[in-house]
Design a protein around this motif. Sequence first.
Motif, PDB file in Angstrom:
ATOM      1  N   ARG A  70       0.764  -1.852   0.033  1.00 39.70           N
ATOM      2  CA  ARG A  70       0.308   0.079   0.220  1.00 39.70           C
ATOM      3  C   ARG A  70       0.556   1.833  -0.084  1.00 39.70           C
ATOM      4  O   ARG A  70       0.594   2.526  -0.727  1.00 39.70           O
ATOM      5  CB  ARG A  70      -0.568   0.021   1.019  1.00 39.70           C
ATOM      6  CG  ARG A  70      -2.028   1.008   1.155  1.00 39.70           C
ATOM      7  CD  ARG A  70      -3.005   0.964   2.481  1.00 39.70           C
ATOM      8  NE  ARG A  70      -2.684   1.288   3.432  1.00 39.70           N
ATOM      9  CZ  ARG A  70      -2.062   0.090   4.654  1.00 39.70           C
ATOM     10  NH1 ARG A  70      -3.271  -1.309   3.863  1.00 39.70           N
ATOM     11  NH2 ARG A  70      -1.245  -0.254   5.728  1.00 39.70           N
ATOM     12  N   GLU A  71       1.810   1.638   1.032  1.00 39.21           N
ATOM     13  CA  GLU A  71       3.221   2.241   0.802  1.00 39.21           C
ATOM     14  C   GLU A  71       3.581   2.409  -0.162  1.00 39.21           C
ATOM     15  O   GLU A  71       4.065   3.735  -1.011  1.00 39.21           O
ATOM     16  CB  GLU A  71       3.405   2.916   1.808  1.00 39.21           C
ATOM     17  CG  GLU A  71       3.004   2.321   3.511  1.00 39.21           C
ATOM     18  CD  GLU A  71       3.873   3.480   4.643  1.00 39.21           C
ATOM     19  OE1 GLU A  71       4.661   3.697   4.123  1.00 39.21           O
ATOM     20  OE2 GLU A  71       3.038   2.569   5.756  1.00 39.21           O
ATOM     21  N   LEU A  72       4.573   1.536  -0.742  1.00 34.81           N
ATOM     22  CA  LEU A  72       4.941   1.594  -2.396  1.00 34.81           C
ATOM     23  C   LEU A  72       4.115   2.391  -2.938  1.00 34.81           C
ATOM     24  O   LEU A  72       4.587   3.016  -3.587  1.00 34.81           O
ATOM     25  CB  LEU A  72       5.249   0.216  -3.036  1.00 34.81           C
ATOM     26  CG  LEU A  72       6.301  -0.229  -1.580  1.00 34.81           C
ATOM     27  CD1 LEU A  72       6.359  -1.960  -2.449  1.00 34.81           C
ATOM     28  CD2 LEU A  72       8.262   0.393  -2.516  1.00 34.81           C
ATOM     29  N   MET A  73       2.897   2.358  -3.329  1.00 27.71           N
ATOM     30  CA  MET A  73       1.873   2.479  -4.379  1.00 27.71           C
ATOM     31  C   MET A  73       1.864   4.200  -3.819  1.00 27.71           C
ATOM     32  O   MET A  73       1.406   4.801  -4.935  1.00 27.71           O
ATOM     33  CB  MET A  73       0.622   1.766  -4.379  1.00 27.71           C
ATOM     34  CG  MET A  73       0.559   0.708  -5.202  1.00 27.71           C
ATOM     35  SD  MET A  73       1.289   0.423  -6.523  1.00 27.71           S
ATOM     36  CE  MET A  73      -0.130   1.232  -7.411  1.00 27.71           C
ATOM     37  N   ASP A  74       1.197   4.674  -2.176  1.00 29.09           N
ATOM     38  CA  ASP A  74       1.366   5.665  -2.118  1.00 29.09           C
ATOM     39  C   ASP A  74       2.615   6.450  -2.757  1.00 29.09           C
ATOM     40  O   ASP A  74       2.187   7.543  -2.579  1.00 29.09           O
ATOM     41  CB  ASP A  74       1.270   5.988  -0.207  1.00 29.09           C
ATOM     42  CG  ASP A  74      -0.496   5.842   0.031  1.00 29.09           C
ATOM     43  OD1 ASP A  74      -1.074   5.527  -1.230  1.00 29.09           O
ATOM     44  OD2 ASP A  74      -0.291   4.710   0.738  1.00 29.09           O
ATOM     45  N   GLU A  75       3.797   5.469  -2.500  1.00 32.90           N
ATOM     46  CA  GLU A  75       4.696   6.766  -3.140  1.00 32.90           C
ATOM     47  C   GLU A  75       4.770   6.543  -4.208  1.00 32.90           C
ATOM     48  O   GLU A  75       5.448   8.061  -5.067  1.00 32.90           O
ATOM     49  CB  GLU A  75       5.869   5.986  -2.403  1.00 32.90           C
ATOM     50  CG  GLU A  75       6.492   5.300  -0.990  1.00 32.90           C
ATOM     51  CD  GLU A  75       7.259   6.844  -0.831  1.00 32.90           C
ATOM     52  OE1 GLU A  75       7.595   7.679  -1.384  1.00 32.90           O
ATOM     53  OE2 GLU A  75       6.827   6.561   0.377  1.00 32.90           O
ATOM     54  N   VAL A  76       4.538   5.850  -4.908  1.00 34.05           N
ATOM     55  CA  VAL A  76       4.330   6.052  -6.152  1.00 34.05           C
ATOM     56  C   VAL A  76       2.896   7.116  -7.146  1.00 34.05           C
ATOM     57  O   VAL A  76       2.996   8.375  -7.825  1.00 34.05           O
ATOM     58  CB  VAL A  76       4.188   5.331  -7.396  1.00 34.05           C
ATOM     59  CG1 VAL A  76       4.027   5.724  -9.217  1.00 34.05           C
ATOM     60  CG2 VAL A  76       5.208   4.547  -7.034  1.00 34.05           C
ATOM     61  N   TYR A  77       2.100   6.711  -6.415  1.00 35.83           N
ATOM     62  CA  TYR A  77       0.616   7.937  -6.781  1.00 35.83           C
ATOM     63  C   TYR A  77       0.003   8.773  -6.060  1.00 35.83           C
ATOM     64  O   TYR A  77      -0.793   9.369  -5.900  1.00 35.83           O
ATOM     65  CB  TYR A  77      -0.690   6.577  -7.120  1.00 35.83           C
ATOM     66  CG  TYR A  77       0.010   6.139  -8.143  1.00 35.83           C
ATOM     67  CD1 TYR A  77      -0.168   6.640  -9.867  1.00 35.83           C
ATOM     68  CD2 TYR A  77       0.728   4.770  -8.248  1.00 35.83           C
ATOM     69  CE1 TYR A  77       0.046   5.654 -10.833  1.00 35.83           C
ATOM     70  CE2 TYR A  77       0.832   4.098  -9.631  1.00 35.83           C
ATOM     71  CZ  TYR A  77       0.090   4.536 -10.724  1.00 35.83           C
ATOM     72  OH  TYR A  77       0.635   3.727 -11.880  1.00 35.83           O
ATOM     73  N   GLY A  78       0.462   8.575  -4.340  1.00 37.97           N
ATOM     74  CA  GLY A  78       0.375   9.648  -3.412  1.00 37.97           C
ATOM     75  C   GLY A  78       1.141  10.300  -2.630  1.00 37.97           C
ATOM     76  O   GLY A  78       1.977  10.690  -2.947  1.00 37.97           O
ATOM     77  N   PHE A  79       0.447  10.218  -1.269  1.00 40.32           N
ATOM     78  CA  PHE A  79       1.269  11.075  -0.576  1.00 40.32           C
ATOM     79  C   PHE A  79       2.263   9.858   0.499  1.00 40.32           C
ATOM     80  O   PHE A  79       2.236  10.573   1.465  1.00 40.32           O
ATOM     81  CB  PHE A  79       0.593  11.397   0.669  1.00 40.32           C
ATOM     82  CG  PHE A  79      -0.400  13.006  -0.388  1.00 40.32           C
ATOM     83  CD1 PHE A  79       0.293  14.074  -0.543  1.00 40.32           C
ATOM     84  CD2 PHE A  79      -1.556  12.970  -0.747  1.00 40.32           C
ATOM     85  CE1 PHE A  79      -0.487  14.607  -1.191  1.00 40.32           C
ATOM     86  CE2 PHE A  79      -1.884  13.761  -1.472  1.00 40.32           C
ATOM     87  CZ  PHE A  79      -1.235  14.877  -2.064  1.00 40.32           C
ATOM     88  N   GLY A  80       2.635   9.042   0.083  1.00 41.50           N
ATOM     89  CA  GLY A  80       3.926   8.404   1.072  1.00 41.50           C
ATOM     90  C   GLY A  80       3.545   7.943   2.392  1.00 41.50           C
ATOM     91  O   GLY A  80       2.216   8.167   2.102  1.00 41.50           O
ATOM     92  N   PRO A  81       3.991   8.259   3.459  1.00 44.88           N
ATOM     93  CA  PRO A  81       4.123   8.361   4.738  1.00 44.88           C
ATOM     94  C   PRO A  81       3.521   8.930   4.905  1.00 44.88           C
ATOM     95  O   PRO A  81       2.308   8.595   5.964  1.00 44.88           O
ATOM     96  CB  PRO A  81       5.316   8.415   4.869  1.00 44.88           C
ATOM     97  CG  PRO A  81       6.313   8.094   3.976  1.00 44.88           C
ATOM     98  CD  PRO A  81       5.950   8.698   2.860  1.00 44.88           C
ATOM     99  N   LEU A  82       2.570  10.212   4.324  1.00 45.82           N
ATOM    100  CA  LEU A  82       1.617  11.167   4.819  1.00 45.82           C
ATOM    101  C   LEU A  82       0.490  10.798   4.539  1.00 45.82           C
ATOM    102  O   LEU A  82      -0.764  11.324   4.795  1.00 45.82           O
ATOM    103  CB  LEU A  82       1.611  12.410   4.333  1.00 45.82           C
ATOM    104  CG  LEU A  82       2.806  12.758   4.625  1.00 45.82           C
ATOM    105  CD1 LEU A  82       3.573  14.842   4.348  1.00 45.82           C
ATOM    106  CD2 LEU A  82       3.157  12.856   6.245  1.00 45.82           C
TER     107      LEU A  82
END
Length: 441
Positions: A70-82
């Motif tokens: 989930r967080e890897l996808m957030d790093e690419v498309y979203g707000f990463g750890p935030l």
Amino acid sequence: MVALNQPQSDHRRAFQQLKTRLHRQMVDSIDLSKAGELGPDEFRKQMQALASHLASRSELSDRDRDAMVRELMDEVYGFGPLQELMNDPTVSDVLVNGADTVFVERNGLLERTDVRFADDDHLLNFIQRLVGQAGRRIDEVSPMVDAKLPDGSRLHAVIPPLALRGPTLSIRRFKNRIVQFEDMVRVGTLAPEMADFLVAAVKSRQNIVLSGGTGAGKTTILNNLSRFIPLAERVVTIEETAELQLQQPDVVGLETRVPNVEGKGVISQRDLLRNTLRMRPDRIIVGEARGGEVLEMLQAMNTGHDGSMSTLHANDTRDALHRLELMIALSGAELPTRVARQYIAAAIQLFVHVARLSTGERKVMRISELTGVVDGEFQLEDIYVFRSAGIDERGKLIGSFYATGHEPVALRRMAARGIELDPGLFTARELKTGGEYKPAN
């Protein structure tokens, strides 16, 4: 391997460090030429599959493995750890003071979170990605940036060498739903009589300035006031970073432009204000007055653009007047103090001061009327005030709104435009808040 017996903070740091390594492997494995061929949805599926494959090769628990994907996808498309913080509707601000220090504001109060970045490089890369998405740049040459994110949130970042303790990031959340006057009366931000008076002031084209500190709620109230501008009127807004959400059909939104790499191409609020006068506006709304553009704003208010509004930073309504004087001086116009004060008094009728208090509550502390200048001094009369009596055992503010008994001169201007208010709204007394509120038609 992420050791599960580590303290929570160490576990989060180790998790983020592993995620950073896996993210780099993802970037190295991506064939960007396929993105256009596959289409965004199919390419995202392949990215998800790659993230799952990389996470499965790591010695993670099932729960951590799911979180990693989930967080890897957030790093690419979203707000990463935030991302989790950005998904939380109760969070109004996200404040990153470094890789290990992330605060949020909820209900007007700051609280520390357990969110971590892997290190300063991870945070810096994250900031650069967000800034890049907004079409801006940040590096050692330009180590400070203001930008608007795709979801409408406002970002401010400072990196070394200006930020001494590592990259810092502030995100003011974009709210899909504007807080309405009805909500503000219910929670006690202002009293119903105050709301009725402000609604009538907007409809009768009074010029209004809202003052307050950062995060006090000036823009929220300005958005509320704009609801009552007649639909037939043409409105032009001027902002450094677009935040206003006006509902009228004929709205022109203008935003300033920062200089490019060569230091050229800057467009200031003052430049926009000068051009706005050629766009046939009925009203002009300046998101926040900061400097010399105040002179053009006052000229507009004095020359047929009644009903214009703006906000500025100040500690009180009288302090707002002194700020306006200072900004006129910054414009380069060498006006004597007496003339500058007459100019301000002729342009602005009402001042509204908003504050965020130590309890996190937001209050309209004062609504004042500028009635003129006598013997060189501003004549500023309070119409409504909030008086605090301390804080109770639950940490809630004790206090009440009061009508001072001053009957506004603005009532005559309202009557001339066919808007009648009950004089009883201004009888000196304590005002009640809470309950349901419906603005007068």
